[in-house]
Design a protein around this motif. Structure first.
Motif, short mmCIF file in Angstrom:
data_model
loop_
_atom_site.label_atom_id
_atom_site.label_comp_id
_atom_site.label_asym_id
_atom_site.label_seq_id
_atom_site.Cartn_x
_atom_site.Cartn_y
_atom_site.Cartn_z
N GLU A 1 -4.26 1.04 7.31
CA GLU A 1 -4.16 1.11 5.86
C GLU A 1 -2.80 0.61 5.36
OE1 GLU A 1 -5.18 5.11 4.79
OE2 GLU A 1 -7.27 4.80 5.31
N PRO A 2 -2.52 -0.68 5.56
CA PRO A 2 -1.21 -1.22 5.17
C PRO A 2 -0.94 -1.13 3.67
CG PRO A 2 -2.69 -2.99 5.84
CD PRO A 2 -3.38 -1.70 6.16
N ARG A 3 -1.97 -1.23 2.86
CA ARG A 3 -1.75 -1.14 1.41
C ARG A 3 -1.29 0.27 1.03
NH1 ARG A 3 -5.19 -3.57 -3.44
NH2 ARG A 3 -4.35 -2.28 -5.10
N ALA A 4 -1.94 1.27 1.59
CA ALA A 4 -1.54 2.65 1.33
C ALA A 4 -0.12 2.91 1.83
CB ALA A 4 -2.52 3.62 1.98
N PHE A 5 0.21 2.34 2.99
CA PHE A 5 1.56 2.50 3.53
C PHE A 5 2.59 1.86 2.60
CE2 PHE A 5 5.00 0.63 6.12
CZ PHE A 5 5.61 1.80 6.52
N ALA A 6 2.31 0.66 2.13
CA ALA A 6 3.25 -0.03 1.24
C ALA A 6 3.46 0.75 -0.05
CB ALA A 6 2.74 -1.44 0.93
N ARG B 1 -0.87 5.27 -7.24
CA ARG B 1 -0.61 6.45 -6.42
C ARG B 1 -1.83 6.90 -5.65
NH1 ARG B 1 1.38 10.72 -9.99
NH2 ARG B 1 1.50 9.27 -11.70
N ARG B 2 -3.01 6.54 -6.08
CA ARG B 2 -4.20 6.97 -5.34
C ARG B 2 -4.23 6.34 -3.94
NH1 ARG B 2 -7.62 3.31 -8.97
NH2 ARG B 2 -7.99 1.53 -7.64
N TYR B 3 -3.44 5.27 -3.74
CA TYR B 3 -3.38 4.65 -2.43
C TYR B 3 -2.33 5.32 -1.53
CZ TYR B 3 -6.11 0.95 -4.51
OH TYR B 3 -7.09 0.24 -5.13
N SER B 4 -1.52 6.20 -2.10
CA SER B 4 -0.46 6.88 -1.34
C SER B 4 -1.02 8.11 -0.66
CB SER B 4 0.65 7.32 -2.28
OG SER B 4 1.59 6.35 -2.40
N PHE B 5 -1.04 8.09 0.64
CA PHE B 5 -1.49 9.25 1.40
C PHE B 5 -0.29 9.86 2.08
CE2 PHE B 5 -5.69 8.17 0.53
CZ PHE B 5 -5.87 6.83 0.75
N GLU B 6 0.14 11.01 1.64
CA GLU B 6 1.32 11.64 2.26
C GLU B 6 0.92 12.90 2.93
OE1 GLU B 6 4.93 11.77 0.12
OE2 GLU B 6 4.34 10.06 -1.07
#
Length: 97
Positions: A70-75, A92-97
């Motif tokens: 998931e490179p997009r979420a990582f970026a 932010r929905r692509y940010s998984f922390e």
């Protein structure tokens, strides 16, 4: 890997906040890398080491493994972490922390 003493001398020359930023990016990368199981991680490393000498089928396999990372979420997670302004909600929905 480098010698520990030499690495520590280099790290001391880097401002502390940069070292902290590098550490935070490494933690984010580790979270995303752990989404791959052990076999996928080994295969990803093997394909990456071969570089340009991949068959078309191996290139497709590499693309599929990188997509699991998931490179997009990582970026977006990295950008959100270091941006002085919060990213818009749609990003932010692509940010998984």
């Amino acid at each position: 890997m480098g010698r520990p003493a030499a690495m520590m001398r280099r790290l001391r020359r880097i401002p502390f906040f940069r070292v902290l930023a590098i550490a935070e990016v490494l933690v984010l990368a580790r979270r995303h890398f752990q989404r791959l199981d052990g076999d996928d991680r080994r295969r990803l490393a093997e394909l990456a080491r071969r570089g340009r000498h991949l068959t078309p089928a191996e290139r497709d396999e590499l693309r599929a493994l990188v997509a699991k990372f998931e490179p997009r979420a990582f970026a977006f997670a990295a950008a959100d972490k270091f941006s002085p302004v919060r990213l818009p909600r749609r990003f932010r929905r692509y940010s998984f922390e």
